[in-house]
Design a protein around this motif. Structure first.
Motif, PDB file in Angstrom:
ATOM      1  N   ARG A  39     -26.906  13.713  47.083  1.00  0.00           N
ATOM      2  CA  ARG A  39     -28.160  14.435  46.804  1.00  0.00           C
ATOM      3  C   ARG A  39     -28.238  14.811  45.327  1.00  0.00           C
ATOM      4  NH1 ARG A  39     -29.362  19.630  45.995  1.00  0.00           N
ATOM      5  NH2 ARG A  39     -27.243  20.330  46.405  1.00  0.00           N
ATOM      6  N   GLN A  64     -30.629  12.931  42.536  1.00  0.00           N
ATOM      7  CA  GLN A  64     -31.683  13.722  41.867  1.00  0.00           C
ATOM      8  C   GLN A  64     -31.499  13.673  40.355  1.00  0.00           C
ATOM      9  OE1 GLN A  64     -31.586  17.757  43.388  1.00  0.00           O
ATOM     10  NE2 GLN A  64     -32.287  17.144  45.416  1.00  0.00           N
ATOM     11  N   LYS A  76     -35.882  14.534  45.294  1.00  0.00           N
ATOM     12  CA  LYS A  76     -36.429  15.274  44.157  1.00  0.00           C
ATOM     13  C   LYS A  76     -35.957  14.721  42.822  1.00  0.00           C
ATOM     14  CE  LYS A  76     -36.682  19.741  46.509  1.00  0.00           C
ATOM     15  NZ  LYS A  76     -35.987  19.629  47.793  1.00  0.00           N
ATOM     16  N   TYR A  77     -36.616  15.155  41.786  1.00  0.00           N
ATOM     17  CA  TYR A  77     -36.145  14.963  40.405  1.00  0.00           C
ATOM     18  C   TYR A  77     -36.537  16.221  39.648  1.00  0.00           C
ATOM     19  CZ  TYR A  77     -41.033  13.763  39.579  1.00  0.00           C
ATOM     20  OH  TYR A  77     -42.400  13.805  39.521  1.00  0.00           O
ATOM     21  N   SER A  96     -37.958  19.256  37.772  1.00  0.00           N
ATOM     22  CA  SER A  96     -39.307  19.789  37.587  1.00  0.00           C
ATOM     23  C   SER A  96     -39.816  19.583  36.156  1.00  0.00           C
ATOM     24  CB  SER A  96     -39.282  21.297  37.883  1.00  0.00           C
ATOM     25  OG  SER A  96     -38.239  21.926  37.146  1.00  0.00           O
ATOM     26  N   ASN A 104     -26.240  22.720  31.262  1.00  0.00           N
ATOM     27  CA  ASN A 104     -26.022  22.474  32.687  1.00  0.00           C
ATOM     28  C   ASN A 104     -24.946  21.396  32.900  1.00  0.00           C
ATOM     29  OD1 ASN A 104     -27.149  20.298  34.861  1.00  0.00           O
ATOM     30  ND2 ASN A 104     -27.258  22.363  35.687  1.00  0.00           N
ATOM     31  N   MET A 132     -36.686  27.008  33.908  1.00  0.00           N
ATOM     32  CA  MET A 132     -36.726  26.652  35.343  1.00  0.00           C
ATOM     33  C   MET A 132     -35.803  25.474  35.665  1.00  0.00           C
ATOM     34  SD  MET A 132     -40.775  26.824  36.151  1.00  0.00           S
ATOM     35  CE  MET A 132     -41.803  28.143  35.516  1.00  0.00           C
ATOM     36  N   GLY A 185     -32.794  25.801  37.955  1.00  0.00           N
ATOM     37  CA  GLY A 185     -32.960  26.022  39.383  1.00  0.00           C
ATOM     38  C   GLY A 185     -33.371  27.455  39.684  1.00  0.00           C
ATOM     39  N   SER A 212     -30.831  30.288  45.903  1.00  0.00           N
ATOM     40  CA  SER A 212     -30.297  28.933  45.697  1.00  0.00           C
ATOM     41  C   SER A 212     -29.400  28.567  46.879  1.00  0.00           C
ATOM     42  CB  SER A 212     -29.498  28.920  44.381  1.00  0.00           C
ATOM     43  OG  SER A 212     -28.645  27.807  44.326  1.00  0.00           O
ATOM     44  N   PRO A 213     -29.974  27.869  47.873  1.00  0.00           N
ATOM     45  CA  PRO A 213     -29.220  27.648  49.107  1.00  0.00           C
ATOM     46  C   PRO A 213     -27.952  26.795  48.923  1.00  0.00           C
ATOM     47  CG  PRO A 213     -31.289  26.399  49.096  1.00  0.00           C
ATOM     48  CD  PRO A 213     -31.317  27.325  47.925  1.00  0.00           C
ATOM     49  N   ASN A 214     -27.925  25.950  47.889  1.00  0.00           N
ATOM     50  CA  ASN A 214     -26.786  25.014  47.777  1.00  0.00           C
ATOM     51  C   ASN A 214     -25.630  25.527  46.930  1.00  0.00           C
ATOM     52  OD1 ASN A 214     -28.140  22.781  49.191  1.00  0.00           O
ATOM     53  ND2 ASN A 214     -29.504  22.773  47.418  1.00  0.00           N
ATOM     54  N   LYS A 233     -20.362  22.139  41.364  1.00  0.00           N
ATOM     55  CA  LYS A 233     -20.960  22.997  40.337  1.00  0.00           C
ATOM     56  C   LYS A 233     -19.895  23.984  39.893  1.00  0.00           C
ATOM     57  CE  LYS A 233     -25.262  24.774  41.017  1.00  0.00           C
ATOM     58  NZ  LYS A 233     -26.536  25.152  41.719  1.00  0.00           N
ATOM     59  N   ASN A 255     -26.668  29.008  38.788  1.00  0.00           N
ATOM     60  CA  ASN A 255     -27.909  28.727  38.057  1.00  0.00           C
ATOM     61  C   ASN A 255     -28.201  29.834  37.032  1.00  0.00           C
ATOM     62  OD1 ASN A 255     -27.957  26.748  39.997  1.00  0.00           O
ATOM     63  ND2 ASN A 255     -29.864  27.389  40.986  1.00  0.00           N
TER      64      ASN A 255
HETATM   65  N1  ACO Z   1     -36.293  20.699  39.557  1.00  0.00           N
HETATM   66  C1  ACO Z   1     -36.363  20.084  40.757  1.00  0.00           C
HETATM   67  N2  ACO Z   1     -35.667  20.506  41.829  1.00  0.00           N
HETATM   68  C2  ACO Z   1     -34.889  21.598  41.677  1.00  0.00           C
HETATM   69  C3  ACO Z   1     -34.766  22.281  40.463  1.00  0.00           C
HETATM   70  C4  ACO Z   1     -35.507  21.799  39.370  1.00  0.00           C
HETATM   71  N3  ACO Z   1     -35.482  22.382  38.175  1.00  0.00           N
HETATM   72  N4  ACO Z   1     -33.922  23.307  40.636  1.00  0.00           N
HETATM   73  C5  ACO Z   1     -33.540  23.291  41.909  1.00  0.00           C
HETATM   74  N5  ACO Z   1     -34.122  22.270  42.540  1.00  0.00           N
HETATM   75  C6  ACO Z   1     -34.016  21.945  43.959  1.00  0.00           C
HETATM   76  C7  ACO Z   1     -32.607  21.577  44.323  1.00  0.00           C
HETATM   77  O1  ACO Z   1     -32.374  20.208  44.083  1.00  0.00           O
HETATM   78  C8  ACO Z   1     -32.571  21.944  45.786  1.00  0.00           C
HETATM   79  O2  ACO Z   1     -33.271  20.967  46.545  1.00  0.00           O
HETATM   80  P1  ACO Z   1     -32.637  20.218  47.853  1.00  0.00           P
HETATM   81  O3  ACO Z   1     -31.743  21.214  48.518  1.00  0.00           O
HETATM   82  O4  ACO Z   1     -33.806  19.786  48.647  1.00  0.00           O
HETATM   83  O5  ACO Z   1     -31.889  19.076  47.323  1.00  0.00           O
HETATM   84  C9  ACO Z   1     -33.437  23.184  45.836  1.00  0.00           C
HETATM   85  O6  ACO Z   1     -34.296  23.103  44.703  1.00  0.00           O
HETATM   86  C10 ACO Z   1     -32.660  24.488  45.824  1.00  0.00           C
HETATM   87  O7  ACO Z   1     -31.935  24.652  44.595  1.00  0.00           O
HETATM   88  P2  ACO Z   1     -30.361  24.917  44.505  1.00  0.00           P
HETATM   89  O8  ACO Z   1     -29.828  25.360  45.814  1.00  0.00           O
HETATM   90  O9  ACO Z   1     -30.115  25.799  43.337  1.00  0.00           O
HETATM   91  O10 ACO Z   1     -29.849  23.414  44.243  1.00  0.00           O
HETATM   92  P3  ACO Z   1     -28.562  22.890  43.471  1.00  0.00           P
HETATM   93  O11 ACO Z   1     -27.343  23.677  43.865  1.00  0.00           O
HETATM   94  O12 ACO Z   1     -28.510  21.426  43.641  1.00  0.00           O
HETATM   95  O13 ACO Z   1     -28.849  23.253  41.935  1.00  0.00           O
HETATM   96  C11 ACO Z   1     -29.387  22.027  39.920  1.00  0.00           C
HETATM   97  C12 ACO Z   1     -29.910  22.639  41.229  1.00  0.00           C
HETATM   98  C13 ACO Z   1     -28.887  23.155  39.029  1.00  0.00           C
HETATM   99  C14 ACO Z   1     -30.520  21.275  39.233  1.00  0.00           C
HETATM  100  C15 ACO Z   1     -28.194  21.082  40.267  1.00  0.00           C
HETATM  101  O14 ACO Z   1     -28.585  20.148  41.226  1.00  0.00           O
HETATM  102  C16 ACO Z   1     -27.630  20.353  39.092  1.00  0.00           C
HETATM  103  O15 ACO Z   1     -26.892  20.929  38.283  1.00  0.00           O
HETATM  104  N6  ACO Z   1     -27.923  19.033  38.987  1.00  0.00           N
HETATM  105  C17 ACO Z   1     -27.392  18.168  37.952  1.00  0.00           C
HETATM  106  C18 ACO Z   1     -28.192  18.208  36.707  1.00  0.00           C
HETATM  107  C19 ACO Z   1     -29.551  17.561  36.823  1.00  0.00           C
HETATM  108  O16 ACO Z   1     -29.948  17.013  37.817  1.00  0.00           O
HETATM  109  N7  ACO Z   1     -30.277  17.597  35.727  1.00  0.00           N
HETATM  110  C20 ACO Z   1     -31.559  16.910  35.699  1.00  0.00           C
HETATM  111  C21 ACO Z   1     -32.397  17.311  34.566  1.00  0.00           C
HETATM  112  S1  ACO Z   1     -31.631  17.119  33.017  1.00  0.00           S
HETATM  113  C22 ACO Z   1     -32.108  15.627  32.399  1.00  0.00           C
HETATM  114  O17 ACO Z   1     -32.234  14.711  33.085  1.00  0.00           O
HETATM  115  C23 ACO Z   1     -32.316  15.515  30.918  1.00  0.00           C
END
Ligand code: ACO
Length: 306
Positions: A32, A36, A102-103, A105, A131, A192, A195, A201-203, A213, A217
């Motif tokens: 997941r 994403q 998702k991707y 926001s 991050n 934002m 997250g 933040s459920p995960n 992680k 967040n």
């Molecule tokens: N945009 C879209 N979705 C988000 C965002 C955001 N900014 N923040 C949280 N979410 C989603 C999570 O993916 C999660 O969705 P899901 O359970 O359906 O998969 C839900 O909202 C709840 O959030 P959390 O429980 O906080 O989720 P998670 O522990 O995964 O934390 C975070 C979110 C911090 C983005 C984490 O997944 C992460 O560190 N990911 C790796 C970094 C990343 O993906 N960066 C992408 C942007 S940076 C770039 O590309 C330049």
């Protein structure tokens, strides 16, 4: 490897590798998050890609082209990391374009001026670095290793954004206004990116227990604010938050809350540019179908030895 060796690997801060035993929840969480993340890199090519044909000089155009290509590369390393967990890349792409995965926001906001290119480098890539540097120590080996190279490239992206903004701030009043306007539009969406707040933040708890992680967040959001405030001062721009101030007792900045309802709306597919972003990804996928078919036919021909 068994359940107890998995627990021991995590406890000792060692890496879990693709052939090791791992709980199904750990595998699914990684797929997941990595998917994403990969989708974010690929969709993230669009907002800045929109400026490639309109870059003001040849030098800026060459830099921007290289940067957008780097994002494509990041997406590819990350899809490869997801494949080591048994995910299928084609299936992940389908999930993205059907809105089932998702991707970030942040890539659902429009880029209205060339200053946005600089601000994306400075703030968006700056947030991405905050991050992602801890993800270089993520417990899953292929993800952690992919992040090392990605972070090096992101640091370069951030510096090029900052250098572009420094140049514009040394320009005309209209150029300085353009930078301030871009900062005003991108500041809150950048916060934002980390997250929802920890309580929402459920995960997080499970991902932190598994050391996927390393920080919550809110911890990373705070780190980003503290890192960015002096950079904004050096640049000569104002961050659009009246509540932003140094808190001596905490040794950190206090700051206002982003509009969490807006984050929910953007994540649910209803942000300013969600439809356009997905429509363009869908188009690219169908335009590229013949290349994938040709590559598969070529590989099959080689396998059969003819
Ligand atoms: N945009 C879209 N979705 C988000 C965002 C955001 N900014 N923040 C949280 N979410 C989603 C999570 O993916 C999660 O969705 P899901 O359970 O359906 O998969 C839900 O909202 C709840 O959030 P959390 O429980 O906080 O989720 P998670 O522990 O995964 O934390 C975070 C979110 C911090 C983005 C984490 O997944 C992460 O560190 N990911 C790796 C970094 C990343 O993906 N960066 C992408 C942007 S940076 C770039 O590309 C330049």
């Amino acid at each position: 490897m068994s359940e107890s060796t998995f627990a021991e690997t995590i406890a000792k801060d060692q890496r879990v590798e693709p052939r090791d035993w791992m709980p199904d929840g750990y595998r699914q969480t990684l797929i997941r998050q990595i998917a994403q993340h990969a989708h974010s890199e690929i969709i993230g090519m669009q907002p800045e890609g929109d400026w490639i044909t309109r870059a003001p000089t040849l030098r800026r155009k060459a830099i921007l082209l290289a940067k957008v290509q780097d994002e494509a590369g990041h997406g590819l390393y990350l899809y490869s990391a997801a494949e080591t967990l048994g995910a299928d890349r084609g299936d992940l792409t389908r999930r993205l374009i059907e809105g089932r995965q998702k991707y970030s926001s942040i890539f659902n906001y429009p880029t209205l001026s060339f200053a946005d290119v600089g601000v994306i480098g400075w703030l968006v890539d700056g947030a991405a670095i905050c991050n992602q540097v801890p993800l270089c120590r993520s417990s899953y080996g292929p993800y952690a290793r992919a992040m090392i190279r990605i972070c090096k490239e992101e640091s370069f992206h951030q510096r090029q954004g900052y250098e572009l903004l420094m140049t514009m701030m040394g320009g005309t009043p209209a150029q300085r206004d353009m930078v301030q306007d871009a900062v005003n539009r991108w500041w809150w969406p950048s916060l934002m990116m980390f997250g929802p707040p920890d309580g929402d933040s459920p995960n997080s708890a499970r991902s932190m227990a598994w050391k996927i992680k390393r920080h919550s967040n809110d911890e990373l959001r705070q780190r980003f604010v503290d890192m960015t405030v002096p950079q904004a001062a050096a640049l000569g721009v104002t961050l659009p938050d009246p509540e932003l101030r140094w808190n001596e007792s905490r040794g950190s900045h206090d700051f206002g809350q982003p509009d969490w309802a807006e984050l929910k709306q953007v994540i649910s597919g209803d942000g300013p540019m969600n439809r356009q972003r997905i429509a363009r990804r869908k188009q690219a996928d169908s335009d590229g179908a013949w290349v994938r078919e040709a590559a598969a036919a070529h590989a099959a021909k080689h396998r059969s030895g003819s």
